[in-house]
Design a protein around this motif. Structure first.
Motif, PDB file in Angstrom:
ATOM      1  N   ALA A 163     141.157  44.987 130.923  1.00  0.00           N
ATOM      2  CA  ALA A 163     139.899  44.261 130.687  1.00  0.00           C
ATOM      3  C   ALA A 163     138.980  45.136 129.858  1.00  0.00           C
ATOM      4  N   PRO A 164     138.183  44.516 129.013  1.00  0.00           N
ATOM      5  CA  PRO A 164     137.239  45.328 128.237  1.00  0.00           C
ATOM      6  C   PRO A 164     136.266  46.010 129.177  1.00  0.00           C
ATOM      7  N   PRO A 165     135.777  47.184 128.790  1.00  0.00           N
ATOM      8  CA  PRO A 165     134.849  47.877 129.693  1.00  0.00           C
ATOM      9  C   PRO A 165     133.615  47.030 129.959  1.00  0.00           C
ATOM     10  N   VAL A 166     133.196  47.066 131.195  1.00  0.00           N
ATOM     11  CA  VAL A 166     132.017  46.297 131.578  1.00  0.00           C
ATOM     12  C   VAL A 166     130.783  47.099 131.219  1.00  0.00           C
ATOM     13  N   VAL A 167     129.951  46.513 130.417  1.00  0.00           N
ATOM     14  CA  VAL A 167     128.706  47.173 130.041  1.00  0.00           C
ATOM     15  C   VAL A 167     127.648  46.718 131.034  1.00  0.00           C
ATOM     16  N   ALA A 168     127.150  47.682 131.757  1.00  0.00           N
ATOM     17  CA  ALA A 168     126.144  47.338 132.764  1.00  0.00           C
ATOM     18  C   ALA A 168     124.872  46.878 132.078  1.00  0.00           C
ATOM     19  N   SER A 169     124.240  45.939 132.708  1.00  0.00           N
ATOM     20  CA  SER A 169     122.962  45.481 132.180  1.00  0.00           C
ATOM     21  C   SER A 169     121.959  45.483 133.315  1.00  0.00           C
ATOM     22  N   GLY A 170     120.702  45.477 132.951  1.00  0.00           N
ATOM     23  CA  GLY A 170     119.663  45.478 133.960  1.00  0.00           C
ATOM     24  C   GLY A 170     118.855  46.759 133.901  1.00  0.00           C
ATOM     25  N   ARG A 171     117.842  46.806 134.730  1.00  0.00           N
ATOM     26  CA  ARG A 171     116.905  47.932 134.722  1.00  0.00           C
ATOM     27  C   ARG A 171     117.619  49.258 134.963  1.00  0.00           C
ATOM     28  N   ALA A 172     118.491  49.332 135.952  1.00  0.00           N
ATOM     29  CA  ALA A 172     119.142  50.596 136.287  1.00  0.00           C
ATOM     30  C   ALA A 172     120.021  51.112 135.144  1.00  0.00           C
ATOM     31  N   SER A 173     120.565  50.226 134.333  1.00  0.00           N
ATOM     32  CA  SER A 173     121.467  50.647 133.263  1.00  0.00           C
ATOM     33  C   SER A 173     120.737  51.289 132.083  1.00  0.00           C
ATOM     34  N   VAL A 174     119.426  51.148 131.992  1.00  0.00           N
ATOM     35  CA  VAL A 174     118.689  51.717 130.862  1.00  0.00           C
ATOM     36  C   VAL A 174     117.905  52.971 131.238  1.00  0.00           C
ATOM     37  N   VAL A 175     117.915  53.337 132.509  1.00  0.00           N
ATOM     38  CA  VAL A 175     117.206  54.545 132.941  1.00  0.00           C
ATOM     39  C   VAL A 175     117.913  55.758 132.345  1.00  0.00           C
ATOM     40  N   GLY A 176     117.119  56.717 131.832  1.00  0.00           N
ATOM     41  CA  GLY A 176     117.686  57.955 131.315  1.00  0.00           C
ATOM     42  C   GLY A 176     117.155  58.291 129.940  1.00  0.00           C
ATOM     43  N   ALA A 177     117.760  59.330 129.318  1.00  0.00           N
ATOM     44  CA  ALA A 177     117.315  59.816 128.011  1.00  0.00           C
ATOM     45  C   ALA A 177     118.019  59.063 126.897  1.00  0.00           C
ATOM     46  N   TRP A 178     117.256  58.750 125.840  1.00  0.00           N
ATOM     47  CA  TRP A 178     117.763  58.022 124.677  1.00  0.00           C
ATOM     48  C   TRP A 178     117.345  58.748 123.397  1.00  0.00           C
ATOM     49  N   ASP A 179     118.148  58.558 122.352  1.00  0.00           N
ATOM     50  CA  ASP A 179     117.760  59.001 121.008  1.00  0.00           C
ATOM     51  C   ASP A 179     117.200  57.783 120.298  1.00  0.00           C
ATOM     52  N   ALA A 180     115.946  57.853 119.889  1.00  0.00           N
ATOM     53  CA  ALA A 180     115.299  56.735 119.195  1.00  0.00           C
ATOM     54  C   ALA A 180     115.426  56.946 117.692  1.00  0.00           C
ATOM     55  N   LYS A 181     115.838  55.895 116.958  1.00  0.00           N
ATOM     56  CA  LYS A 181     115.974  55.946 115.505  1.00  0.00           C
ATOM     57  C   LYS A 181     115.225  54.757 114.926  1.00  0.00           C
ATOM     58  N   ASP A 182     114.248  55.057 114.063  1.00  0.00           N
ATOM     59  CA  ASP A 182     113.483  53.962 113.461  1.00  0.00           C
ATOM     60  C   ASP A 182     114.007  53.659 112.063  1.00  0.00           C
ATOM     61  N   ALA A 183     113.400  52.683 111.398  1.00  0.00           N
ATOM     62  CA  ALA A 183     113.864  52.212 110.094  1.00  0.00           C
ATOM     63  C   ALA A 183     113.739  53.273 109.013  1.00  0.00           C
ATOM     64  N   THR A 184     112.837  54.216 109.151  1.00  0.00           N
ATOM     65  CA  THR A 184     112.645  55.259 108.135  1.00  0.00           C
ATOM     66  C   THR A 184     113.665  56.375 108.279  1.00  0.00           C
ATOM     67  N   GLY A 185     114.463  56.341 109.324  1.00  0.00           N
ATOM     68  CA  GLY A 185     115.456  57.397 109.552  1.00  0.00           C
ATOM     69  C   GLY A 185     114.959  58.475 110.479  1.00  0.00           C
TER      70      GLY A 185
END
Length: 195
Positions: A97-119
């Protein structure tokens, strides 16, 4: 031969056999005289010789055999199943089965790299710690001034909302695979958060 005679003969044969065993066991072998042999012959007449055959027993008086049952004593012949020329197909495991991508509030908690349109890129952290009716967030090293002021976040209807101090929505993002894609609210420029 009537049934009662068969029973009598069987009983007498059994008694004679037991008596012979007992006499040989305790007294040694005995030789019968003609009188003894004649007495035995009168009690138990000789059985006719010939081929022995068997037949199923009839049901007891008052009972009837079911038409689909074999009579007692009858043996059913069991034929082996017919040989099949069909070669069984190999068992194939289903694809994973394809990997299940968790969704919801708990799945987005943590550190992210933000990239905007200007690079430009920076770090955005979405915390699980509550901040009034939202959750705490922080941004570090963001060249975009609107993104640099993010202090809170929330998850509603499948979207992540990034808030600035005072409650202004800085960006809206939607989950897509393992990333968050959306736009900055004020400029409409695209924004992506990736792990």
């Amino acid at each position: 031969m009537p049934r009662q005679y068969r029973s009598t003969i069987a009983l007498l044969a059994l008694a004679a056999g037991l008596g012979a065993c007992a006499s040989q066991r305790f007294d040694g072998p005995r030789v019968r005289g003609p009188a003894q042999q004649a007495a035995i012959d009168n009690i138990a007449p000789a059985m006719p010789s010939g081929a022995v055959t068997s037949a199923p027993l009839a049901p007891p008086p008052g009972a009837t055999a079911a038409p689909d049952e074999a009579p007692i004593g009858a043996q059913a012949s069991i034929a082996p199943p017919p040989a099949s020329n069909v070669i069984p197909e190999p068992v194939v495991a289903p694809p994973p089965a394809p990997p299940v991508v968790a969704s919801g509030r708990a799945s987005v908690v943590g550190a992210w790299d933000a990239k905007d349109a200007t690079g430009g890129s920076c770090k955005v952290t979405l915390s699980s710690a509550p901040a009034l009716d939202l959750y705490k967030a922080s941004a570090a090293g963001c060249p975009n001034k609107d993104l640099a002021k993010v202090t809170a976040w929330d998850f509603r209807d499948g979207e992540v909302y990034l808030y600035q101090q005072g409650g202004t929505v800085a960006a809206r993002l939607r989950q897509g695979g393992g990333a968050l894609d959306g736009a900055l609210t004020k400029s409409g420029a695209s924004l992506a958060l990736v792990r």
